[in-house]
Design a protein around this motif. Structure first.
Motif, PDB file in Angstrom:
ATOM      1  N   VAL A   1       0.861  -1.185   0.000  1.00 17.03           N
ATOM      2  CA  VAL A   1       0.000   0.000   0.000  1.00 17.03           C
ATOM      3  C   VAL A   1       0.899   1.238   0.000  1.00 17.03           C
ATOM      4  N   PRO A   2       0.412   2.375  -0.532  1.00 20.76           N
ATOM      5  CA  PRO A   2       1.270   3.568  -0.625  1.00 20.76           C
ATOM      6  C   PRO A   2       1.791   4.065   0.714  1.00 20.76           C
ATOM      7  N   GLU A   3       1.080   3.762   1.808  1.00 19.41           N
ATOM      8  CA  GLU A   3       1.480   4.273   3.117  1.00 19.41           C
ATOM      9  C   GLU A   3       2.683   3.551   3.715  1.00 19.41           C
ATOM     10  N   MET A   4       3.104   2.458   3.112  1.00 20.74           N
ATOM     11  CA  MET A   4       4.228   1.689   3.645  1.00 20.74           C
ATOM     12  C   MET A   4       5.532   2.468   3.538  1.00 20.74           C
ATOM     13  N   ASP A   5       6.503   2.049   4.326  1.00 21.24           N
ATOM     14  CA  ASP A   5       7.849   2.611   4.253  1.00 21.24           C
ATOM     15  C   ASP A   5       8.625   1.865   3.164  1.00 21.24           C
TER      16      ASP A   5
ATOM     17  N   GLU B   1      -1.813   7.034  -4.507  1.00 19.41           N
ATOM     18  CA  GLU B   1      -2.518   5.765  -4.372  1.00 19.41           C
ATOM     19  C   GLU B   1      -2.825   5.120  -5.718  1.00 19.41           C
TER      20      GLU B   1
ATOM     21  N   THR C   1      10.084   8.625  -0.984  1.00 21.77           N
ATOM     22  CA  THR C   1       9.001   9.575  -0.749  1.00 21.77           C
ATOM     23  C   THR C   1       8.179   9.669  -2.023  1.00 21.77           C
TER      24      THR C   1
END
Length: 253
Positions: free
Chosen positions: A86-90, A101, A94
């Protein structure tokens, strides 16, 4: 032990890792109807049992296939043992673009892995169903991408939409003076694709305005990479290696 799955538009790639060692790899044509059967067949082919698989990581760009595969993975590795891209992962990147998304899982994975190797200004080119040129900055920002037709899709467009044109296996053409239908199509498709890709690469490089390292990837790239001198390095499968890299970041293994 880790099971990686990458669901693309035309194929599913599966791999098994024991630490850093890749034990087995397979490519299965999409779509897959019985995902659990496919997973078990792959695991058994490697002479393993499903209970030795501790975790799985899933990349998917086909929404209709996602839920079926996720449910199948849960039945194999257990609930809570699946990493979902998912885009929120590390990722070590950046995502410096609007609507992050909307980026395909595979693009995030391959670019994060490529950046982890070099930490420099780069263009990562995915040559699959689509051709995607991804720009990652020296300080790790994913900033731009270009989406163009994939090599095989250009061929399909001709014979699916022109009744008198035959199907054929596209291959390299050195002639710009063809004198029959198949050679004429090979010249247009092969050289046209190379011309398109080189023009896009050089356009990106010019507007980036600094030295850029260019990595080509994707199984279809092997047909054309030797005729694109702008590409510094070719790696057929950045996604599988990238999934293992993200798994290790996620669990700090």
């Amino acid at each position: 032990m880790l099971l990686t799955i990458d669901i693309g538009n035309t194929s599913v790639k599966l791999s098994l890792f024991d630490g850093d060692k890749e034990l087995d790899f397979a490519v299965v044509d999409s779509p897959v109807e019985n995902c659990r059967s496919m997973l078990l067949q792959f695991i058994y082919k490697a002479n393993l049992r499903e209970d030795v698989i501790d975790r799985a990581i899933l990349s998917c760009v086909v929404p209709s296939a996602y839920e079926k595969m996720y449910d199948a993975l849960e039945s194999v590795v257990g609930e809570g043992n699946i990493i979902d891209i998912v885009p929120e992962m590390d990722y070590g990147l950046t995502l410096d673009i609007p609507e992050a998304e909307s980026l395909g899982d595979d693009l995030l994975v391959m670019c994060s892995y490529a950046y982890s190797l070099y930490h420099r200004e780069m263009i990562v080119i995915s040559m699959g169903t689509c051709t995607v040129l991804n720009h990652v900055t020296e300080d790790g920002k994913y900033q731009h991408c270009i989406i163009a037709p994939g090599f095989t899709k250009i061929s399909e467009t001709l014979w699916k939409n022109a009744a008198l044109l035959p199907t054929f296996d596209t291959k390299k053409s050195d002639s710009f003076l063809p004198n029959n239908t198949v050679d004429a199509m090979n010249t247009g498709i092969y050289n046209g694709y190379i011309g398109m890709l080189r023009y896009l690469i050089n356009g990106m490089k010019k507007q980036i305005g600094k030295d850029v390292y260019i990595i080509g990837c994707g199984g279809l790239g092997k047909m054309v990479v030797n005729d694109i001198p702008e590409i510094n390095e070719y790696e057929p499968d950045l996604v599988t290696k990238g999934l293992q890299y993200i798994y290790k970041r996620y669990f700090n293994d």
